[in-house]
Design an enzyme around this catalytic site. Structure first.
Site, short mmCIF file in Angstrom:
data_model
loop_
_atom_site.label_atom_id
_atom_site.label_comp_id
_atom_site.label_asym_id
_atom_site.label_seq_id
_atom_site.Cartn_x
_atom_site.Cartn_y
_atom_site.Cartn_z
N GLN A 25 -1.20 -6.10 5.89
CA GLN A 25 -0.94 -4.79 5.27
C GLN A 25 -0.59 -3.77 6.36
OE1 GLN A 25 -0.75 -4.33 1.96
NE2 GLN A 25 -0.14 -2.22 2.27
N ASP A 57 5.97 -11.47 2.83
CA ASP A 57 6.49 -10.10 2.90
C ASP A 57 7.92 -10.09 3.44
OD1 ASP A 57 5.11 -7.88 1.97
OD2 ASP A 57 3.78 -7.77 3.71
N LYS A 77 -2.88 -5.74 -5.28
CA LYS A 77 -2.35 -7.09 -5.02
C LYS A 77 -3.39 -8.15 -5.40
CE LYS A 77 0.69 -5.33 -1.41
NZ LYS A 77 0.96 -5.10 0.02
N1 GUN Z 1 2.80 -1.05 3.52
C1 GUN Z 1 3.59 -0.36 2.68
N2 GUN Z 1 4.34 -1.21 1.95
C2 GUN Z 1 4.00 -2.45 2.34
C3 GUN Z 1 4.43 -3.76 1.95
O1 GUN Z 1 5.29 -3.96 1.08
N3 GUN Z 1 3.82 -4.78 2.58
C4 GUN Z 1 2.89 -4.59 3.54
N4 GUN Z 1 2.39 -5.68 4.13
N5 GUN Z 1 2.48 -3.42 3.94
C5 GUN Z 1 3.04 -2.35 3.33
#
Ligand code: GUN
Length: 284
Positions: A97, A120, A53
């Protein structure tokens, strides 16, 4: 049958190029899109996702700031961090996350994010907006899946779509998005009985269970469309999805590969949500 391989990497690239131009335009107006990422603990997969990211933000000219905390961070410190980011006008997007360490409740902390920065789309507010057919931010992975259908001209209206998995990250929002496109949606999960009887009748199967080779060729009908949302690391360190790709691809009309399918689309959608967050905050 010769399946069409849905190229998520290429589509993500196209979306990122458009976003890069939009970020350049914002910068001309002295606006710097900025994403804050909260990463707790040493989970290897989470670290990998976050570095991907960060790298993509950089590619697009989006600023990313990663707040790293040890596994044993207390709830008060985490709450304070989220509140500071909510109050900081230079921060446009906030992402925690997942998964969180077990002593921290996911619901408690997601709820603290200001929905206008919830890139998100996991806050109760954003999920509620989606449920009530008035979305604000749509969770990135399911948003990316729908974008793939659109890019490849795959009509969803009236189709029998089976989703496997019911997380708030993928399964539940994906089912809602498919319903919004007038698909007939069946949501399956780990307790579903006779799964194969259900998937066999599906025009489209979307799998997000986190088990290599979970979906096998005998579980899909000829000409079906298969979307693999799994990311698993094998003992040999290879990245594979949830679908037995080599077998299933001979039977279906469209299939997504892993890597190079849904994964890059998830990150592209996060970038899209971050640029959108910046725009709506600046227009207020
Ligand atoms: N953990 C697994 N997939 C994701 C996601 O799309 N966003 C976040 N914040 N954590 C994750």
């Amino acid at each position: 049958m010769n399946a069409i391989i849905i190229d998520g990497k290429l589509l993500a690239q196209k979306i990122k190029e458009k976003l890069k131009r939009e970020v350049e335009e914002l910068k001309k107006h002295k606006i710097q899109p900025t994403l804050a990422v909260i990463l707790i603990g040493e989970d290897k997969a989470s670290q990998k996702y976050v570095s991907y990211k960060e790298r993509t933000c950089k590619e697009l000219g989006i600023e990313s700031i990663v707040f790293r905390f040890p596994e044993n961070i207390d709830g008060i410190s985490l709450s304070e961090t989220i509140e500071d980011l909510n109050d900081n006008p230079a921060i446009n997007g906030i992402l925690i996350q997942l998964p969180l360490p077990t002593h921290l409740s996911q619901n408690v902390f997601l709820e603290k994010i200001n929905p206008i920065k919830d890139v998100d789309g996991f806050t109760p507010y954003c999920l509620g907006r989606l449920l009530t057919d008035n979305p604000l931010f749509i969770p990135c992975t399911p948003k990316g899946v729908i974008r793939m259908f659109d890019e490849y001209g795959i009509e969803l209206e009236g189709k029998n779509v089976v989703t496997i998995g019911r997380s708030i990250i993928v399964g539940k929002p994906l089912a809602l998005l498919l319903l919004r496109r007038n698909a007939t949606v069946t949501v399956c999960h780990s307790k579903t009985k006779n799964l194969k009887d259900i998937t066999k009748n599906a025009d489209i199967v979307c799998v997000a269970v986190g088990r290599p080779k979970f979906l096998t060729a005998d579980m899909v009908k000829d000409g079906a469309i298969v979307i693999d949302i799994g990311i698993n690391i094998t003992k040999e360190g290879k990245v594979v999805g949830d679908v037995d790709f080599d077998e299933v691809k001979n039977k279906v009309s469209y299939i997504t590969p892993v890597p190079g399918g849904v994964g890059p689309m998830t990150v592209a959608m996060l970038m899209e949500n971050t640029v959108y967050a910046t725009k709506i905050q600046k227009s207020q």
